[in-house]
Write an enzyme that holds these catalytic residues in place. Structure first.
Site, PDB file in Angstrom:
ATOM      1  N   HIS A 102       0.765  -1.336  -0.137  1.00  0.00           N
ATOM      2  CA  HIS A 102       0.092  -0.115   0.025  1.00  0.00           C
ATOM      3  C   HIS A 102       0.695   1.347   0.061  1.00  0.00           C
ATOM      4  O   HIS A 102       1.979   1.229   0.518  1.00  0.00           O
ATOM      5  CB  HIS A 102      -0.823  -0.045   1.332  1.00  0.00           C
ATOM      6  CG  HIS A 102      -0.313   0.057   2.370  1.00  0.00           C
ATOM      7  ND1 HIS A 102       0.672  -0.786   2.889  1.00  0.00           N
ATOM      8  CD2 HIS A 102       0.007   1.204   3.274  1.00  0.00           C
ATOM      9  CE1 HIS A 102       1.034  -0.575   4.168  1.00  0.00           C
ATOM     10  NE2 HIS A 102       0.741   0.630   4.492  1.00  0.00           N
ATOM     11  N   ASP A 104       0.437   4.997   1.898  1.00  0.00           N
ATOM     12  CA  ASP A 104      -0.120   5.594   3.025  1.00  0.00           C
ATOM     13  C   ASP A 104      -1.573   6.342   2.652  1.00  0.00           C
ATOM     14  O   ASP A 104      -1.523   7.207   1.968  1.00  0.00           O
ATOM     15  CB  ASP A 104       0.501   6.426   4.044  1.00  0.00           C
ATOM     16  CG  ASP A 104       1.622   5.420   4.993  1.00  0.00           C
ATOM     17  OD1 ASP A 104       1.353   4.273   5.097  1.00  0.00           O
ATOM     18  OD2 ASP A 104       2.699   5.788   4.978  1.00  0.00           O
ATOM     19  N   HIS A 262       4.830   0.296   0.018  1.00  0.00           N
ATOM     20  CA  HIS A 262       5.502  -0.552   1.247  1.00  0.00           C
ATOM     21  C   HIS A 262       4.664  -1.633   1.708  1.00  0.00           C
ATOM     22  O   HIS A 262       3.354  -1.640   1.605  1.00  0.00           O
ATOM     23  CB  HIS A 262       6.208   0.486   2.131  1.00  0.00           C
ATOM     24  CG  HIS A 262       4.979   1.099   2.615  1.00  0.00           C
ATOM     25  ND1 HIS A 262       4.340   2.396   2.500  1.00  0.00           N
ATOM     26  CD2 HIS A 262       4.476   1.021   4.236  1.00  0.00           C
ATOM     27  CE1 HIS A 262       3.652   2.752   3.298  1.00  0.00           C
ATOM     28  NE2 HIS A 262       3.622   1.936   4.075  1.00  0.00           N
ATOM     29  N   ARG A 277       5.571   6.971  13.160  1.00  0.00           N
ATOM     30  CA  ARG A 277       5.630   7.462  11.929  1.00  0.00           C
ATOM     31  C   ARG A 277       5.037   8.804  12.104  1.00  0.00           C
ATOM     32  O   ARG A 277       4.055   9.439  12.707  1.00  0.00           O
ATOM     33  CB  ARG A 277       4.624   6.676  11.107  1.00  0.00           C
ATOM     34  CG  ARG A 277       4.331   7.188   9.559  1.00  0.00           C
ATOM     35  CD  ARG A 277       3.446   6.342   8.708  1.00  0.00           C
ATOM     36  NE  ARG A 277       2.068   6.847   8.933  1.00  0.00           N
ATOM     37  CZ  ARG A 277       1.180   6.192   8.388  1.00  0.00           C
ATOM     38  NH1 ARG A 277       1.134   4.884   8.195  1.00  0.00           N
ATOM     39  NH2 ARG A 277      -0.217   6.743   8.675  1.00  0.00           N
TER      40      ARG A 277
END
Length: 307
Positions: A102, A104, A262, A277
């Site tokens: 995916h 983000d 990723h 994150r």
């Protein structure tokens, strides 16, 4: 390794032919000179994902301060608010494992530009992350497939079982923390129509905008949609188009979310794994013929104000 906050020229070591570079000798913080920040951004745009070792001095505050040098920050997540720490979203194995490809937060209209992920708790084995270059994937498509992809649009949403996991569990067999996180993730429905090929706003490259938030391709039947999606998605994730990073304490990875997908590899059993994150706000994608993405459900203005 000796780190410096004021290098005259950063040391960039390419890790693969199509994606990835390691940058050595830079001590990341919120006071880096503009010249150093510009070099880091240049390396990011060229290599799509860049890695820094030995950043043991960074904490949540320092990570956010450095991230602001790259642009304005989003809220931690559009729907997951219970675990956010300032602009930090903890990526914690106890809430589940994002072991599917995916980019983000593509289910909103203003897709994040850059993500910064810092190692906090690393398992004794496994737990690596792999990135794929979606610009290279498009560039290597045959012209006929490029022509097809250029005209396609996809609906992205957070409200379906994007990772292909079972929604039904044996009574008494549900992981309560993971289920609570999944319920919060879907607590507000977002649905956005994006071009399958967007024009990168900084590099001008054409990139494939796909990944596990895609619900369907517009104008195709369910069978056709699944077949075309898999055809294009499989081009993104070819091994020669990827780089895999084995995390160590003090690591920070930065990736261009507009030009990568990723995958967090779930090969660490039940060992603890936690990374933090921070996300730099992006803009609304534009198709090859200049049409902007359209939100069908949900307003992401609070999550990420547009520039």
């Amino acid at each position: 390794m000796t780190l410096t906050a004021h290098p005259t020229r950063i040391a960039v070591h390419q890790t693969g032919a199509h994606i990835g570079a390691r940058i050595d000798g830079v001590r990341l913080d919120g006071d880096l000179p503009a010249e150093t920040v510009a070099q880091i951004r240049e390396a990011l745009l060229a290599h799509k994902v860049i890695f820094f070792r030995e950043q043991h001095h960074l904490d949540d505050e320092g990570q956010q301060a450095f991230a602001r040098l790259l642009g304005g920050l989003t809220q931690p997540h559009p729907t997951v608010r219970s675990t956010g720490l300032g602009n930090i979203l903890p990526i914690d194995a106890q809430h589940g494992k994002a072991n599917s490809w995916h980019s983000d937060v593509t289910f909103v209209d203003r897709i994040p530009a850059i993500s910064l992920l810092r190692a906090v708790t690393i398992p004794a084995y496994g737990g690596s992350t792999t990135w794929a270059n979606t610009a290279a994937a498009y560039a290597k498509l045959p012209p006929s497939l490029q022509a097809l992809a250029d005209r396609l649009w996809a609906v992205h949403t957070n409200a379906h079982d994007y990772a292909g996991r079972a929604d039904e569990y044996r009574v008494g067999g549900v992981d309560v923390k993971e289920q609570a996180y999944r319920d919060e993730f879907r607590s507000q429905v977002y649905e956005t129509e994006h071009p399958v090929v967007r024009v990168h706003p900084e590099t001008g490259e054409r990139v494939l905008l796909l990944g596990h938030f895609v619900k369907r391709l517009v104008g195709l039947s369910a069978t056709e949609s699944a077949a075309v999606f898999e055809l294009l998605q499989s081009r993104v994730t070819r091994l020669e188009n990827t780089v895999r990073w084995q995390w160590a304490p003090g690591d920070l990875a930065i990736w261009d979310n507009r030009a990568t997908q990723h995958y967090g590899v779930a090969d660490y059993d039940d060992l603890p794994r936690r990374l933090h994150r921070v996300t730099v706000a992006g803009d609304v994608p534009v198709s090859v013929d200049g049409v902007r993405s359209t939100a069908r459900a949900g307003d992401a203005a609070e999550y990420s104000p547009l520039p």
